[in-house]
Design an enzyme around this catalytic site. Structure first.
Site, mmCIF file in Angstrom:
data_model
loop_
_atom_site.group_PDB
_atom_site.id
_atom_site.type_symbol
_atom_site.label_atom_id
_atom_site.label_comp_id
_atom_site.label_asym_id
_atom_site.label_seq_id
_atom_site.Cartn_x
_atom_site.Cartn_y
_atom_site.Cartn_z
ATOM 1 N N ASP A 150 0.835 -1.194 0.000
ATOM 2 C CA ASP A 150 0.000 0.000 0.000
ATOM 3 C C ASP A 150 0.874 1.250 0.000
ATOM 4 O O ASP A 150 2.024 1.224 0.468
ATOM 5 C CB ASP A 150 -0.905 0.022 1.240
ATOM 6 N N LYS A 151 0.328 2.334 -0.491
ATOM 7 C CA LYS A 151 1.084 3.590 -0.585
ATOM 8 C C LYS A 151 1.764 3.948 0.727
ATOM 9 O O LYS A 151 2.950 4.292 0.748
ATOM 10 C CB LYS A 151 0.129 4.717 -1.010
#
Length: 319
Positions: A150-151
């Site tokens: 995830d970012k």
């Protein structure tokens, strides 16, 4: 419902899915496709159906509300994505391991892995293109990307330089022989010191930007997370998570299901301020163990814990 996939998601090929006979419900075509292939949103599937890109049996089906039956063969054509004019960017990389076949990078929180809507520059792929050759299997948008983070999750991520390495690494992930361990700070403290969460995950039925616990017969996919408490910190604790599967947001969804969401998680967390500025969820991919595609040797990469994560732990200890 079960799915038999006749081919991988190749943008130049059809994907054939078979509706299993374990469940007697008759789901809508658009909802079922969204559950089986969650990389695409429901609205995108509805548009694809309307454009005649989905066939049920031998006929094109343009009815998004078509009720599927056990044994139906659903063929989906995924048009080739528009080629992106990806310009390599000389963004510094923290390389944990590298040779001619693959690399393992310590991705910082805040960096998106590959280009997507709203993220056309500054991604890990842009940085990698300026650093080394990448496998072509991921296509024009995801060259070299074997799995994702995830970012706002930091830590170790494997990158394939060759197509052979890409296929080999993907097989390890599918066979569950690759080992992925994370550290996370959660709210509260579980009563036991360790455990396993075995709850299927799928797209949230209302909020399409989130995932949730979704039963298998409603489109969820098997998801297993093993956890262990590393340190109890009064109203918080440091936990080690080991992934057996790799669903999107898996640890974050499972931690929330336990009643102990990840601190700083803007999607699945509590929203409570803890007095420490975080870039996102306090989740770090600490260790990645892989078998080298050519030599067969074990590669074990450990990503240093970010400064903000250490600061959070110190603040909680001092309290």
């Amino acid at each position: 419902m079960t799915v038999e996939r006749k081919s991988g998601i190749d943008p130049l090929e059809q994907i054939e899915l078979i509706v299993g006979d374990e469940d007697r419900t008759e789901p809508r075509l658009d909802l079922w496709l969204t559950g089986q292939l969650p990389d695409f949103s429901r609205s995108r599937w509805q548009k694809s159906i309307a454009q005649g890109n989905v066939r049920v049996g031998d006929r094109v089906c343009t009815d998004k509300q078509y009720k599927l039956k056990a044994g139906d063969r659903v063929c989906v054509f995924i048009p080739a994505p528009t080629a992106l004019d990806l310009i390599p960017e000389a963004i510094p990389l923290d390389i944990l391991y590298e040779d001619e076949q693959l690399a393992i990078v310590n991705k910082p929180a805040g960096m998106v892995v590959h280009p997507s809507a709203g993220h056309s520059t500054g991604t890990l792929v842009h940085a990698l293109l300026a650093h080394c050759p990448l496998s072509s299997i991921g296509g024009v948008q995801r060259p070299g990307i074997v799995h994702r983070l995830d970012k706002d999750t930091s830590g170790a991520i494997a990158i394939a330089k060759t197509d052979f390495a890409h296929q080999h690494l993907q097989q390890q992930l599918q066979a569950k022989t690759a080992r992925r361990e994370y550290l996370g700070v959660v709210y509260g403290t579980p009563k036991t010191d360790s455990g396993t969460i075995d709850q299927p995950i799928g797209r949230h039925p209302v909020d399409r930007q989130r995932n949730a616990i979704v039963e298998l017969d409603r489109g969820g996919k098997s998801a297993v997370t093993h956890w262990q408490i590393e340190e109890r910190l009064r109203s918080f604790c440091l936990m080690r998570f080991r992934l057996e599967t790799g669903r999107t947001h898996q640890i974050r969804v499972h931690a929330n299901r336990m009643g102990h969401p990840i601190v700083g998680d803007p999607v699945y967390g509590t929203g409570r301020s803890i007095g420490v500025k975080l870039p996102g969820q306090a989740l770090h991919a600490r260790q990645l163990d892989l078998i080298h595609p050519l030599s067969g040797d074990l590669i074990s990469a450990i990503a240093p814990i970010p400064t903000y994560f250490l600061t959070l732990l110190q603040v909680l200890r001092n309290r």
